[in-house]
Design an enzyme around this catalytic site. Structure first.
Site: not given
Length: 238
Positions: A24-26
Site C-alpha cells: 500500500g502507501c508505504l
C-alpha cells in the site's frame, strides 16, 4: 504486469523480477529501499522500480460507511517509476544517493489500514486513528534511524513525505516538530493529484528533483507509512 513490461520493453531474459503486492502507501519507499539493497550486492547493475496503483479497485458503491466515503474521495489511480544505478556506476548530476534504509513494523496494528477481500472485491480498512499512530511513532522512529548514522533531525534539509492526507501530513509534521514549510511539496502534491498510495511519495520525490534546489551534500529523508501498520524510511544524500 511485470512480465508484460519485460516483453514490451525488450528487456534481457536475465532480468531479475521482484513483484511486490500489498504494501500500500508505504510501497514506494519500500521499493526504493529494496532496490537499493539489491544494488549493494550488485553495484554494477541497474534497478528499475515501477509503482502502479489502482486504488479505484477498492470502490464499493453500496458501502456508505465513513471509511469507504473518505477512501473514495482521497485515493486515486497513478503510476511512477524510478531508475537506480549501483554504486560502481558513474553518478548522475543532481541525483541523490541512497545512504541507508530502515523498515519499522508495528505489531498487531493491521486494523489501522489495509483492505479486506470480500465478494465484491477489495473493501478498504481505514481507521480514524491513522494520524494518531503516525504522530505517536514517527518522531522516535526517525530519531532512532538517524542516530545509527550519527545524525539528528536538524541534519536533514529535505523532507519527502508520503501524501497520506491532510491529517496524516499534519501528524507527520507535528510528530517531527518540523516547520510548516518543510512539507510544502507534499502538500502541493496532495492538492494536485491526491493520495496515489505507493506512487505518491515518488511523485513528491520527482517534484524535489525537478526543483533542483538541493545543494550537493545535503541530506534528505524520504518517508512513508502504510498497511501493517508499518513505516519505511530512506536516507538520501544529494
Amino acid at each position: 504486469l511485470d512480465a508484460r513490461l519485460v516483453n514490451r520493453l525488450g528487456l534481457p531474459p536475465s532480468v531479475k523480477r521482484t513483484p511486490i503486492f500489498g504494501l500500500g502507501c508505504l510501497a514506494g519507499a519500500a521499493g526504493l529501499a529494496r532496490a537499493a539493497d539489491a544494488l549493494r550486492a550488485f553495484p554494477d547493475e541497474v534497478a528499475v522500480l515501477l509503482s502502479v496503483e489502482l486504488c479505484s479497485l477498492t470502490l464499493q458503491p453500496d458501502d456508505l460507511s465513513i471509511p469507504n466515503v473518505v477512501a473514495t474521495g482521497l485515493f486515486g489511480d497513478g503510476a511512477a517509476a524510478v531508475v537506480l544505478g549501483g554504486g560502481a556506476r558513474p553518478p548522475r548530476a543532481g541525483a541523490p544517493r541512497v545512504l541507508a534504509t530502515r523498515s519499522v513494523f508495528y505489531p498487531d496494528t493491521e486494523w489501522v489500514m489495509g483492505w479486506d477481500v470480500v465478494d465484491t472485491g477489495f473493501k478498504v480498512v481505514l481507521s480514524a486513528k491513522v494520524p494518531e499512530v503516525v504522530q505517536a511513532r514517527v518522531g522516535a522512529d526517525v530519531d532512532a534511524f538517524l542516530a545509527t548514522h550519527g545524525l539528528a533531525r536538524g541534519d536533514v534539509r529535505h523532507w519527502i513525505a508520503h501524501t497520506g492526507g491532510p491529517k496524516v501530513l499534519e501528524a507527520f509534521r507535528a510528530g517531527l516538530g518540523l516547520p510548516e514549510a518543510a512539507l510544502t511539496r507534499s502538500w502541493a502534491s496532495l492538492r494536485e493529484v491526491g493520495n496515489l498510495s505507493s506512487a505518491s511519495v515518488l511523485f513528491v520525490l520527482a517534484d524535489h528533483l525537478a526543483a533542483a534546489d538541493a545543494r550537493p551534500g545535503e541530506l534528505g529523508l524520504l518517508a512513508a507509512m502504510g498497511p501493517g501498520f508499518a513505516a519505511e524510511l530512506v536516507l538520501l544524500r544529494f
